[in-house]
Motif scaffolding. Structure first.
Motif, PDB file in Angstrom:
ATOM      1  N   ASN A  56       2.196   1.802  -3.500  1.00  0.00           N
ATOM      2  CA  ASN A  56       1.041   2.304  -4.392  1.00  0.00           C
ATOM      3  C   ASN A  56       0.800   3.711  -3.894  1.00  0.00           C
ATOM      4  O   ASN A  56       0.590   4.819  -4.691  1.00  0.00           O
ATOM      5  CB  ASN A  56      -0.161   1.581  -4.257  1.00  0.00           C
ATOM      6  N   LEU A  57       1.059   4.241  -2.718  1.00  0.00           N
ATOM      7  CA  LEU A  57       0.677   5.389  -2.418  1.00  0.00           C
ATOM      8  C   LEU A  57       1.738   6.571  -2.869  1.00  0.00           C
ATOM      9  O   LEU A  57       1.653   7.644  -3.293  1.00  0.00           O
ATOM     10  CB  LEU A  57       0.646   5.669  -0.800  1.00  0.00           C
TER      11      LEU A  57
ATOM     12  N   ARG B 277      -3.600   4.383  -8.738  1.00  0.00           N
ATOM     13  CA  ARG B 277      -2.812   3.307  -7.846  1.00  0.00           C
ATOM     14  C   ARG B 277      -2.726   4.066  -6.495  1.00  0.00           C
ATOM     15  O   ARG B 277      -2.384   3.580  -5.391  1.00  0.00           O
ATOM     16  CB  ARG B 277      -1.353   3.653  -8.276  1.00  0.00           C
ATOM     17  N   ILE B 278      -2.894   5.159  -6.510  1.00  0.00           N
ATOM     18  CA  ILE B 278      -2.745   6.057  -4.914  1.00  0.00           C
ATOM     19  C   ILE B 278      -3.819   5.619  -4.344  1.00  0.00           C
ATOM     20  O   ILE B 278      -4.066   5.439  -3.242  1.00  0.00           O
ATOM     21  CB  ILE B 278      -2.658   7.332  -5.213  1.00  0.00           C
TER      22      ILE B 278
ATOM     23  N   GLY C 176      -3.661   2.235  -3.095  1.00  0.00           N
ATOM     24  CA  GLY C 176      -2.864   2.202  -2.102  1.00  0.00           C
ATOM     25  C   GLY C 176      -3.603   2.490  -0.731  1.00  0.00           C
ATOM     26  O   GLY C 176      -3.476   2.001   0.362  1.00  0.00           O
ATOM     27  N   THR C 177      -4.504   3.470  -0.638  1.00  0.00           N
ATOM     28  CA  THR C 177      -5.377   3.869   0.435  1.00  0.00           C
ATOM     29  C   THR C 177      -6.239   2.620   0.692  1.00  0.00           C
ATOM     30  O   THR C 177      -6.663   2.384   1.676  1.00  0.00           O
ATOM     31  CB  THR C 177      -6.217   5.194   0.217  1.00  0.00           C
TER      32      THR C 177
ATOM     33  N   ALA D 207       0.782  -1.307   0.019  1.00  0.00           N
ATOM     34  CA  ALA D 207       0.162   0.041   0.047  1.00  0.00           C
ATOM     35  C   ALA D 207       0.874   1.263  -0.102  1.00  0.00           C
ATOM     36  O   ALA D 207       0.654   2.210  -0.759  1.00  0.00           O
ATOM     37  CB  ALA D 207      -0.931   0.205   1.371  1.00  0.00           C
ATOM     38  N   VAL D 208       1.934   1.336   0.749  1.00  0.00           N
ATOM     39  CA  VAL D 208       2.901   2.312   0.764  1.00  0.00           C
ATOM     40  C   VAL D 208       3.471   2.768  -0.624  1.00  0.00           C
ATOM     41  O   VAL D 208       3.479   3.660  -1.028  1.00  0.00           O
ATOM     42  CB  VAL D 208       3.831   2.465   1.974  1.00  0.00           C
TER      43      VAL D 208
END
Length: 112
Positions: free
Chosen positions: A19-20, A27-28, A31-32, A16-17
């Motif tokens: 992707n953030l 993608r962000i 990630g969330t 996730a980090v």
């Protein structure tokens, strides 16, 4: 069992980090969503995984599962669903208005 779920939550959190920190809005958002799922797994493991035991007290039952983590996760799922819906709508609107979903291009040019 808690160790395996904790390791899984850690791996999901790391993905996730990653992707953030990407440049695309989708993608962000992914990630969330993954961070919220990792938090759900973490809360579930904090409540100690007990299989086959009821979450309520009745006659004759001496050990039971704590229902508080389950209630917290259920509330968290509803909140993360609402947040995901809002972020997807905002990302769609932004991409439609600006013809891009790249965060570098949306940020604009720095003042020189």
């Amino acid at each position: 069992m808690e160790i395996i779920i904790s390791i899984l939550a850690g791996i999901i959190f790391a993905v996730a980090v990653y992707n953030l920190l990407q440049k695309q809005m989708v993608r962000i958002i992914i990630g969330t969503v993954l961070i919220s799922h990792a938090a759900h797994l973490f809360i579930l493991t904090m409540g100690k995984l007990k299989r086959g035991q009821p979450p309520i007290l009745t006659e004759g039952i001496t050990s039971y599962t704590d229902p508080l983590p389950q209630a917290l996760i259920l509330t968290s799922i509803v909140i993360s669903f609402g947040l995901t819906s809002l972020m997807l709508v905002l990302a769609y609107r932004t991409a439609k208005e600006n013809n891009t979903d790249n965060m570098e291009q949306l940020r604009g040019k720095p003042n020189e």
